[in-house]
Design a protein around this motif. Structure first.
Motif, short mmCIF file in Angstrom:
data_model
loop_
_atom_site.label_atom_id
_atom_site.label_comp_id
_atom_site.label_asym_id
_atom_site.label_seq_id
_atom_site.Cartn_x
_atom_site.Cartn_y
_atom_site.Cartn_z
N GLY A 253 0.81 -1.22 0.00
CA GLY A 253 0.00 0.00 0.00
C GLY A 253 0.84 1.26 0.00
N VAL A 254 1.84 1.29 0.87
CA VAL A 254 2.70 2.48 0.97
C VAL A 254 3.74 2.51 -0.14
N GLY A 255 4.36 1.35 -0.43
CA GLY A 255 5.45 1.31 -1.39
C GLY A 255 5.02 1.38 -2.84
N VAL A 256 3.92 0.71 -3.18
CA VAL A 256 3.48 0.63 -4.57
C VAL A 256 2.41 1.68 -4.89
N PHE A 257 1.39 1.75 -4.04
CA PHE A 257 0.27 2.65 -4.32
C PHE A 257 0.40 4.01 -3.65
N LYS A 258 1.50 4.22 -2.93
CA LYS A 258 1.79 5.53 -2.32
C LYS A 258 0.67 6.00 -1.39
N GLU A 259 0.09 5.08 -0.66
CA GLU A 259 -0.94 5.45 0.30
C GLU A 259 -0.32 6.24 1.45
N GLN A 260 -1.06 7.24 1.91
CA GLN A 260 -0.55 8.11 2.97
C GLN A 260 -1.08 7.65 4.33
N LEU A 261 -0.18 7.56 5.29
CA LEU A 261 -0.55 7.22 6.66
C LEU A 261 -0.11 8.35 7.59
N ASN A 262 -1.03 8.81 8.43
CA ASN A 262 -0.62 9.77 9.44
C ASN A 262 -0.11 9.04 10.67
N ARG A 263 0.37 9.78 11.64
CA ARG A 263 0.98 9.15 12.81
C ARG A 263 -0.02 8.30 13.58
N ILE A 264 -1.25 8.76 13.65
CA ILE A 264 -2.28 8.01 14.36
C ILE A 264 -2.55 6.68 13.67
N ASN A 265 -2.56 6.69 12.33
CA ASN A 265 -2.77 5.45 11.58
C ASN A 265 -1.63 4.46 11.83
#
Length: 282
Positions: A253-265
């Motif tokens: 999700g983060v590496g391929v689709f560049k999904e953004q996660l905040n600190r709480i996530n």
């Protein structure tokens, strides 16, 4: 261990496929309905259900029909959740659905709720809250407003399905036969719904359904085989499956689709892994 790895990869691959379909505006309902014949056939070939035991399902048809409705519905909700918030939070919510059968066991079936389980449940609910958190903006979209609802639907849907399968098993119905009949009912009901609504059929959606059905059944079969092969170490299968899916989904999700996660996530992801570990120890 190979079966466990395959189960994790197939589970995450389903989420990847649904995300791609959403990005291309392909009707996921058609993909799902096309996948059930494949899942039905693979269940027949791989798990070899005993059709002669069909009479054992007499008292379980209500549950099976509920599964027939919930199985495709939760796939649709899964797709909407992935579109709204991404793979990472969605797959973590799906894994956290394991706390629902535990709560049901305590409230409905008289099992003892230990301190360790209470801690695990608390971590699970905190993880869910952290995963659905999104900073509020004045220009918040309608889709963003519904994010908690979709994630709750994934969490609740998979948790209820787990309870239903456990209840069918308690009534003496064999798992392969239950799975076969449930896939059949789910496919027929969804097909009837699409015909009644006069959906415009998409060739690409139907063709992709063949892959979805194979991945779905691959996940189930590999998970069952992992339990059989590692029958002396169920903890490895349980923890490996849940933590593995969260970890791989996060990487993709983060590496391929560049999904953004905040600190709480991110805190929610850590809490989700801790929840799985604690509930195993319970």
């Amino acid at each position: 261990m190979m079966y466990l790895i395959i189960a994790v990869l197939c589970s995450v691959a389903v989420s990847v496929l649904l995300k791609i379909l959403r990005q291309k505006n392909i009707d996921i309902r058609q993909t799902i309905v096309a996948g059930y014949p494949v899942a039905f056939l693979l269940t027949w070939v791989l798990l070899k259900p005993d059709i002669g035991a069909i009479h054992a399902l007499d008292s379980a048809w209500g549950i099976i029909i509920a599964l027939g409705i919930l199985l495709p519905a939760v796939f649709i909700i899964l797709g909407r959740a992935i579109e709204a918030v991404g793979m990472v939070a969605t797959d973590a919510s799906q894994r956290l659905s394991l706390i629902i059968p535990i709560v049901a066991a305590f409230l409905l079936f008289g099992e003892v709720l230990t301190g360790t389980r209470i801690l695990g449940l608390a971590l699970g609910f905190l993880a869910l809250g952290a995963l659905v958190y999104r900073p509020q903006h004045n220009d918040i979209t309608r889709q963003a407003k519904h994010t908690p609802l979709w994630l709750f639907g994934v969490w609740a849907g998979y948790g209820i399905i787990d309870i239903l399968f456990k209840q069918v098993a308690k009534q003496g119905a064999a798992f392969p036969l239950t799975l076969l009949v449930s896939f059949g009912v789910a496919g027929v009901l969804l097909l009837i719904y699409l015909l009644v609504t006069r959906v415009r059929w998409q060739k690409q959606a139907l063709m992709t359904g063949l892959l979805l059905g194979a991945l779905n059944m691959g996940n189930i079969y590999a998970y069952v085989r992992a339990h059989q092969v590692l029958h002396d170490s169920p903890s490895i299968v349980f923890t490996g499956m849940n933590v593995g899916v969260i970890a791989v989904a996060t990487l993709i999700g983060v590496g391929v689709f560049k999904e953004q996660l905040n600190r709480i996530n991110i805190i929610g992801l850590v809490l989700a892994v801790c929840c799985v570990g604690v509930l195993f120890l319970a």
